[in-house]
Design a protein around this motif. Structure first.
Motif, PDB file in Angstrom:
ATOM      1  N   TRP A  15      -0.442  -1.801   4.865  1.00  8.34           N
ATOM      2  CA  TRP A  15      -0.357  -1.603   6.300  1.00  8.34           C
ATOM      3  C   TRP A  15       0.605  -0.535   6.739  1.00  8.34           C
ATOM      4  O   TRP A  15       0.142   0.248   7.584  1.00  8.34           O
ATOM      5  CB  TRP A  15      -0.010  -2.954   6.794  1.00  8.34           C
ATOM      6  CG  TRP A  15       0.145  -2.904   8.320  1.00  8.34           C
ATOM      7  CD1 TRP A  15      -0.815  -2.648   9.476  1.00  8.34           C
ATOM      8  CD2 TRP A  15       1.246  -3.112   9.163  1.00  8.34           C
ATOM      9  NE1 TRP A  15      -0.207  -2.768  10.799  1.00  8.34           N
ATOM     10  CE2 TRP A  15       1.032  -2.695  10.446  1.00  8.34           C
ATOM     11  CE3 TRP A  15       2.646  -3.335   8.696  1.00  8.34           C
ATOM     12  CZ2 TRP A  15       2.072  -2.882  11.486  1.00  8.34           C
ATOM     13  CZ3 TRP A  15       3.675  -3.208   9.647  1.00  8.34           C
ATOM     14  CH2 TRP A  15       3.379  -3.163  11.105  1.00  8.34           C
ATOM     15  N   GLY A  27      -7.655  -2.801   7.374  1.00 10.55           N
ATOM     16  CA  GLY A  27      -8.084  -4.386   7.074  1.00 10.55           C
ATOM     17  C   GLY A  27      -7.262  -4.933   6.210  1.00 10.55           C
ATOM     18  O   GLY A  27      -6.554  -4.461   5.350  1.00 10.55           O
ATOM     19  N   LEU A  28      -7.421  -6.118   6.104  1.00  9.55           N
ATOM     20  CA  LEU A  28      -6.499  -7.019   5.109  1.00  9.55           C
ATOM     21  C   LEU A  28      -6.788  -6.721   3.697  1.00  9.55           C
ATOM     22  O   LEU A  28      -5.920  -6.462   3.027  1.00  9.55           O
ATOM     23  CB  LEU A  28      -6.788  -8.455   5.662  1.00  9.55           C
ATOM     24  CG  LEU A  28      -6.012  -9.378   4.619  1.00  9.55           C
ATOM     25  CD1 LEU A  28      -4.303  -9.258   4.870  1.00  9.55           C
ATOM     26  CD2 LEU A  28      -6.359 -11.230   4.877  1.00  9.55           C
ATOM     27  N   ASN A  31      -5.814  -3.257   3.064  1.00  8.46           N
ATOM     28  CA  ASN A  31      -4.228  -3.012   2.573  1.00  8.46           C
ATOM     29  C   ASN A  31      -3.915  -3.389   1.717  1.00  8.46           C
ATOM     30  O   ASN A  31      -2.914  -2.990   1.110  1.00  8.46           O
ATOM     31  CB  ASN A  31      -3.650  -3.745   4.032  1.00  8.46           C
ATOM     32  CG  ASN A  31      -3.710  -2.922   5.442  1.00  8.46           C
ATOM     33  OD1 ASN A  31      -4.115  -1.732   5.380  1.00  8.46           O
ATOM     34  ND2 ASN A  31      -3.636  -3.538   6.540  1.00  8.46           N
TER      35      ASN A  31
END
Length: 80
Positions: A15, A27-28, A31
């Motif tokens: 991030w 996005g999760l 990242n």
């Protein structure tokens, strides 16, 4: 518990690298991938340059961010 910490460091590093290099996150899952690969890159490159950031969670995140920025820079060069 180590895997959870690894994923957390990867997510934070990815991030932060996204903010530094592109202005946004990925996005999760993106990242986490960028952060984990960045940590591997930094783990291979920084010691050879004689750089030691430090230990602990903050040092791990900083190393991963540096490696993730290197990764995003290389990806940016390849995309052009």
């Amino acid at each position: 518990m180590g895997v959870i910490a690894w994923l957390l460091v990867g997510a934070i590093a990815g991030w932060l690298a996204g903010l530094i290099m592109k202005g946004g996150g990925f996005g999760l899952i993106g990242n986490i991938l960028v952060g984990v690969v960045g940590a591997l890159i930094a783990g291979a490159i920084l010691p050879r340059l004689g750089l030691y950031i430090g230990g602990g969670l903050l040092g791990d995140i900083l190393n991963a961010v540096i490696g993730a920025c290197i990764l995003l820079f290389i990806i940016g060069l390849v995309k052009k």
